[in-house]
Design an enzyme around this catalytic site. Sequence first.
Site, PDB file in Angstrom:
ATOM      1  N   ARG A  28     101.171   5.137 -53.022  1.00  0.00           N
ATOM      2  CA  ARG A  28     100.131   4.797 -52.043  1.00  0.00           C
ATOM      3  C   ARG A  28     100.600   5.312 -50.681  1.00  0.00           C
ATOM      4  O   ARG A  28     101.603   4.839 -50.143  1.00  0.00           O
ATOM      5  CB  ARG A  28      99.898   3.280 -51.980  1.00  0.00           C
ATOM      6  CG  ARG A  28      98.779   2.873 -50.993  1.00  0.00           C
ATOM      7  CD  ARG A  28      97.427   3.326 -51.504  1.00  0.00           C
ATOM      8  NE  ARG A  28      96.368   3.218 -50.512  1.00  0.00           N
ATOM      9  CZ  ARG A  28      95.614   2.142 -50.298  1.00  0.00           C
ATOM     10  NH1 ARG A  28      95.854   1.037 -50.996  1.00  0.00           N
ATOM     11  NH2 ARG A  28      94.652   2.157 -49.414  1.00  0.00           N
ATOM     12  N   GLU A  30      99.814   5.150 -47.471  1.00  0.00           N
ATOM     13  CA  GLU A  30     100.032   4.343 -46.271  1.00  0.00           C
ATOM     14  C   GLU A  30     101.248   3.427 -46.392  1.00  0.00           C
ATOM     15  O   GLU A  30     101.771   2.948 -45.393  1.00  0.00           O
ATOM     16  CB  GLU A  30      98.792   3.512 -45.950  1.00  0.00           C
ATOM     17  CG  GLU A  30      98.423   2.484 -47.003  1.00  0.00           C
ATOM     18  CD  GLU A  30      97.116   1.765 -46.664  1.00  0.00           C
ATOM     19  OE1 GLU A  30      97.196   0.650 -46.118  1.00  0.00           O
ATOM     20  OE2 GLU A  30      96.035   2.334 -46.946  1.00  0.00           O
ATOM     21  N   ASP A  31     101.716   3.202 -47.610  1.00  0.00           N
ATOM     22  CA  ASP A  31     102.889   2.348 -47.816  1.00  0.00           C
ATOM     23  C   ASP A  31     104.204   3.116 -47.742  1.00  0.00           C
ATOM     24  O   ASP A  31     105.176   2.647 -47.145  1.00  0.00           O
ATOM     25  CB  ASP A  31     102.817   1.656 -49.180  1.00  0.00           C
ATOM     26  CG  ASP A  31     101.791   0.535 -49.216  1.00  0.00           C
ATOM     27  OD1 ASP A  31     101.304   0.140 -48.145  1.00  0.00           O
ATOM     28  OD2 ASP A  31     101.483   0.065 -50.324  1.00  0.00           O
ATOM     29  N   THR A  32     104.253   4.281 -48.374  1.00  0.00           N
ATOM     30  CA  THR A  32     105.560   4.944 -48.546  1.00  0.00           C
ATOM     31  C   THR A  32     105.572   6.432 -48.217  1.00  0.00           C
ATOM     32  O   THR A  32     106.585   7.095 -48.430  1.00  0.00           O
ATOM     33  CB  THR A  32     106.055   4.771 -49.993  1.00  0.00           C
ATOM     34  OG1 THR A  32     105.196   5.500 -50.885  1.00  0.00           O
ATOM     35  CG2 THR A  32     106.095   3.305 -50.395  1.00  0.00           C
ATOM     36  N   ARG A  33     104.461   6.962 -47.713  1.00  0.00           N
ATOM     37  CA  ARG A  33     104.371   8.413 -47.498  1.00  0.00           C
ATOM     38  C   ARG A  33     105.488   8.938 -46.601  1.00  0.00           C
ATOM     39  O   ARG A  33     106.046  10.014 -46.839  1.00  0.00           O
ATOM     40  CB  ARG A  33     103.018   8.771 -46.883  1.00  0.00           C
ATOM     41  CG  ARG A  33     102.827  10.277 -46.675  1.00  0.00           C
ATOM     42  CD  ARG A  33     101.507  10.583 -45.975  1.00  0.00           C
ATOM     43  NE  ARG A  33     100.375  10.054 -46.705  1.00  0.00           N
ATOM     44  CZ  ARG A  33      99.810  10.656 -47.751  1.00  0.00           C
ATOM     45  NH1 ARG A  33     100.322  11.789 -48.200  1.00  0.00           N
ATOM     46  NH2 ARG A  33      98.775  10.115 -48.361  1.00  0.00           N
ATOM     47  N   GLU A  94      94.915   7.500 -61.276  1.00  0.00           N
ATOM     48  CA  GLU A  94      96.060   8.386 -61.435  1.00  0.00           C
ATOM     49  C   GLU A  94      97.107   7.730 -62.338  1.00  0.00           C
ATOM     50  O   GLU A  94      97.641   8.346 -63.269  1.00  0.00           O
ATOM     51  CB  GLU A  94      96.636   8.645 -60.044  1.00  0.00           C
ATOM     52  CG  GLU A  94      97.698   9.710 -59.931  1.00  0.00           C
ATOM     53  CD  GLU A  94      98.073   9.911 -58.472  1.00  0.00           C
ATOM     54  OE1 GLU A  94      97.458  10.752 -57.802  1.00  0.00           O
ATOM     55  OE2 GLU A  94      98.986   9.196 -57.988  1.00  0.00           O
TER      56      GLU A  94
END
Length: 209
Positions: A28, A30-33, A94
Amino acid sequence: MASSSTQKPSSSSAPTPKCNFDVFLSFRGEDTRYNFTDHLFVNLDWMGIGTFRDDKLERGEEIAQELLGTIEGSRFSIIVFSEKYAHSKWCLDEFAKIMECRKEMDQIVLPVFYHVEPSDVRKKTESFEDAFAVHEKNVDKETVQRWRAAMTEAGNLGGWHVKDGYESKYIEEIFEVIRKRLGLKQLHVGDDIVGMDSRLEELKSLINS
Protein backbone atom coordinates in the site's frame (compact mmCIF):
# COMPACT_ATOMS: atom_id res chain seq x y z
CA MET A 1 18.20 -12.64 -14.48
CA ALA A 2 15.42 -10.23 -15.25
CA SER A 3 16.20 -6.57 -15.09
CA SER A 4 14.50 -4.49 -12.42
CA SER A 5 11.95 -1.83 -13.15
CA THR A 6 9.62 0.65 -11.54
CA GLN A 7 7.64 0.94 -14.74
CA LYS A 8 4.29 -0.71 -15.31
CA PRO A 9 4.01 -2.82 -18.46
CA SER A 10 2.88 -0.86 -21.49
CA SER A 11 -0.66 -1.49 -22.63
CA SER A 12 -1.66 -2.33 -26.19
CA SER A 13 -4.41 -4.06 -28.11
CA ALA A 14 -2.17 -7.08 -28.69
CA PRO A 15 -1.98 -9.90 -26.11
CA THR A 16 0.27 -8.91 -23.25
CA PRO A 17 3.36 -11.10 -22.95
CA LYS A 18 4.25 -12.31 -19.50
CA CYS A 19 6.93 -10.25 -17.81
CA ASN A 20 9.87 -12.12 -16.39
CA PHE A 21 10.66 -10.68 -12.99
CA ASP A 22 12.22 -12.45 -10.09
CA VAL A 23 10.11 -10.59 -7.51
CA PHE A 24 6.77 -8.80 -7.54
CA LEU A 25 6.24 -6.33 -4.69
CA SER A 26 2.69 -5.81 -3.42
CA PHE A 27 2.25 -2.90 -0.99
CA ARG A 28 0.00 0.00 0.00
CA GLY A 29 1.80 3.07 -1.28
CA GLU A 30 0.79 5.57 1.36
CA ASP A 31 1.99 3.24 4.13
CA THR A 32 5.38 2.04 2.93
CA ARG A 33 6.23 3.57 -0.46
CA TYR A 34 8.95 5.87 0.87
CA ASN A 35 10.35 3.70 3.66
CA PHE A 36 10.38 -0.08 3.99
CA THR A 37 9.20 -0.99 0.48
CA ASP A 38 11.54 1.49 -1.17
CA HIS A 39 14.53 0.25 0.86
CA LEU A 40 13.61 -3.35 0.03
CA PHE A 41 13.27 -2.61 -3.68
CA VAL A 42 16.57 -0.72 -3.87
CA ASN A 43 18.46 -3.49 -2.06
CA LEU A 44 17.04 -6.28 -4.22
CA ASP A 45 17.75 -4.24 -7.34
CA TRP A 46 21.31 -3.50 -6.25
CA MET A 47 21.90 -7.19 -5.63
CA GLY A 48 20.82 -8.02 -9.18
CA ILE A 49 17.40 -9.46 -8.38
CA GLY A 50 14.88 -8.29 -10.96
CA THR A 51 12.08 -6.68 -8.96
CA PHE A 52 8.81 -5.07 -10.05
CA ARG A 53 6.92 -2.46 -8.08
CA ASP A 54 3.89 -0.60 -9.35
CA ASP A 55 4.57 3.10 -8.90
CA LYS A 56 1.34 4.32 -10.46
CA LEU A 57 -0.07 6.80 -7.94
CA GLU A 58 -3.55 7.21 -9.47
CA ARG A 59 -5.45 4.01 -9.96
CA GLY A 60 -8.81 3.08 -11.35
CA GLU A 61 -11.34 0.81 -9.75
CA GLU A 62 -10.15 -2.35 -11.49
CA ILE A 63 -6.68 -3.82 -11.59
CA ALA A 64 -5.10 -3.69 -15.06
CA GLN A 65 -4.74 -6.93 -17.00
CA GLU A 66 -1.12 -6.04 -17.74
CA LEU A 67 -0.40 -6.04 -14.03
CA LEU A 68 -2.02 -9.43 -13.59
CA GLY A 69 0.31 -10.74 -16.29
CA THR A 70 3.28 -9.31 -14.43
CA ILE A 71 2.24 -11.16 -11.28
CA GLU A 72 1.93 -14.42 -13.24
CA GLY A 73 5.39 -13.92 -14.71
CA SER A 74 7.14 -13.39 -11.37
CA ARG A 75 8.92 -16.16 -9.49
CA PHE A 76 8.34 -14.63 -6.05
CA SER A 77 5.80 -12.24 -4.62
CA ILE A 78 6.46 -10.22 -1.49
CA ILE A 79 3.31 -8.88 0.17
CA VAL A 80 3.90 -6.02 2.56
CA PHE A 81 0.85 -6.06 4.83
CA SER A 82 0.51 -2.66 6.48
CA GLU A 83 -2.20 -0.91 8.44
CA LYS A 84 -4.15 0.36 5.42
CA TYR A 85 -3.31 -2.42 2.98
CA ALA A 86 -6.76 -4.00 3.09
CA HIS A 87 -8.49 -0.64 2.63
CA SER A 88 -7.41 -0.69 -1.02
CA LYS A 89 -9.53 -2.77 -3.40
CA TRP A 90 -6.65 -2.57 -5.87
CA CYS A 91 -4.26 -4.11 -3.33
CA LEU A 92 -6.75 -6.85 -2.46
CA ASP A 93 -7.29 -7.77 -6.13
CA GLU A 94 -3.54 -7.83 -6.62
CA PHE A 95 -3.11 -9.89 -3.48
CA ALA A 96 -5.82 -12.41 -4.41
CA LYS A 97 -4.16 -12.93 -7.79
CA ILE A 98 -0.84 -13.58 -6.03
CA MET A 99 -2.41 -16.25 -3.85
CA GLU A 100 -3.97 -17.88 -6.91
CA CYS A 101 -0.54 -18.00 -8.55
CA ARG A 102 0.80 -19.65 -5.40
CA LYS A 103 -1.71 -22.47 -5.81
CA GLU A 104 -1.76 -22.81 -9.58
CA MET A 105 1.79 -21.88 -10.58
CA ASP A 106 3.79 -22.70 -7.43
CA GLN A 107 4.80 -19.08 -7.04
CA ILE A 108 6.69 -18.46 -3.80
CA VAL A 109 4.84 -15.96 -1.60
CA LEU A 110 6.71 -14.15 1.18
CA PRO A 111 4.53 -12.07 3.53
CA VAL A 112 5.86 -9.14 5.52
CA PHE A 113 3.69 -7.98 8.42
CA TYR A 114 4.71 -4.35 8.68
CA HIS A 115 3.65 -2.97 12.08
CA VAL A 116 0.56 -5.20 12.02
CA GLU A 117 0.01 -8.51 13.78
CA PRO A 118 -0.05 -11.66 11.62
CA SER A 119 -3.15 -12.73 13.55
CA ASP A 120 -4.94 -9.53 12.45
CA VAL A 121 -4.33 -10.53 8.83
CA ARG A 122 -5.39 -14.11 9.43
CA LYS A 123 -8.51 -13.27 11.45
CA LYS A 124 -9.32 -9.94 9.73
CA THR A 125 -9.29 -7.97 12.98
CA GLU A 126 -8.25 -4.40 13.88
CA SER A 127 -7.70 -2.27 10.74
CA PHE A 128 -8.42 -5.28 8.51
CA GLU A 129 -11.81 -5.74 10.12
CA ASP A 130 -12.62 -2.07 9.49
CA ALA A 131 -11.58 -2.39 5.86
CA PHE A 132 -13.73 -5.45 5.21
CA ALA A 133 -16.72 -3.83 6.89
CA VAL A 134 -16.54 -1.10 4.25
CA HIS A 135 -15.97 -3.51 1.37
CA GLU A 136 -18.98 -5.62 2.33
CA LYS A 137 -21.17 -2.59 1.70
CA ASN A 138 -19.65 -1.69 -1.67
CA VAL A 139 -18.31 -4.88 -3.23
CA ASP A 140 -20.11 -8.03 -4.34
CA LYS A 141 -20.20 -10.88 -1.83
CA GLU A 142 -18.25 -13.34 -3.99
CA THR A 143 -15.29 -10.97 -4.37
CA VAL A 144 -15.19 -10.19 -0.65
CA GLN A 145 -15.24 -13.90 0.18
CA ARG A 146 -12.36 -14.44 -2.24
CA TRP A 147 -10.37 -11.72 -0.50
CA ARG A 148 -11.19 -13.12 2.94
CA ALA A 149 -10.13 -16.66 2.03
CA ALA A 150 -6.86 -15.41 0.55
CA MET A 151 -6.19 -13.28 3.64
CA THR A 152 -6.69 -16.25 5.96
CA GLU A 153 -4.30 -18.34 3.87
CA ALA A 154 -1.64 -15.63 3.78
CA GLY A 155 -1.88 -15.03 7.51
CA ASN A 156 -0.83 -18.65 8.08
CA LEU A 157 2.28 -18.38 5.92
CA GLY A 158 5.69 -17.95 7.47
CA GLY A 159 7.08 -14.47 7.00
CA TRP A 160 8.57 -11.47 8.76
CA HIS A 161 6.94 -9.46 11.52
CA VAL A 162 8.54 -6.02 11.18
CA LYS A 163 7.77 -4.33 14.44
CA ASP A 164 10.90 -3.40 16.37
CA GLY A 165 14.57 -3.14 15.57
CA TYR A 166 16.42 -2.15 12.43
CA GLU A 167 14.47 -2.67 9.20
CA SER A 168 17.72 -3.41 7.38
CA LYS A 169 17.93 -6.69 9.32
CA TYR A 170 14.63 -7.89 7.89
CA ILE A 171 15.56 -6.76 4.39
CA GLU A 172 18.82 -8.69 4.58
CA GLU A 173 16.96 -11.82 5.70
CA ILE A 174 14.47 -11.49 2.83
CA PHE A 175 17.30 -11.11 0.34
CA GLU A 176 19.04 -14.20 1.70
CA VAL A 177 15.91 -16.32 1.31
CA ILE A 178 15.43 -15.21 -2.29
CA ARG A 179 19.14 -15.54 -3.11
CA LYS A 180 19.21 -19.13 -1.91
CA ARG A 181 15.97 -20.04 -3.68
CA LEU A 182 17.32 -18.57 -6.93
CA GLY A 183 20.61 -20.38 -6.46
CA LEU A 184 22.67 -17.21 -6.60
CA LYS A 185 26.21 -17.40 -5.32
CA GLN A 186 27.81 -14.57 -3.41
CA LEU A 187 30.92 -13.22 -5.06
CA HIS A 188 33.91 -13.42 -2.74
CA VAL A 189 36.41 -10.61 -3.18
CA GLY A 190 39.78 -11.42 -1.63
CA ASP A 191 42.32 -9.03 -0.20
CA ASP A 192 44.84 -9.48 -3.03
CA ILE A 193 43.05 -8.13 -6.09
CA VAL A 194 45.32 -7.94 -9.13
CA GLY A 195 45.84 -4.41 -10.43
CA MET A 196 44.24 -2.63 -7.47
CA ASP A 197 47.45 -1.19 -5.97
CA SER A 198 48.07 1.20 -8.85
CA ARG A 199 44.41 2.24 -8.90
CA LEU A 200 44.51 2.91 -5.16
CA GLU A 201 47.65 5.03 -5.46
CA GLU A 202 46.06 7.00 -8.29
CA LEU A 203 42.97 7.60 -6.16
CA LYS A 204 45.09 8.77 -3.21
CA SER A 205 46.97 11.24 -5.39
CA LEU A 206 43.70 12.69 -6.65
CA ILE A 207 42.37 13.07 -3.11
CA ASN A 208 45.56 14.78 -1.93
CA SER A 209 45.89 17.09 -4.93
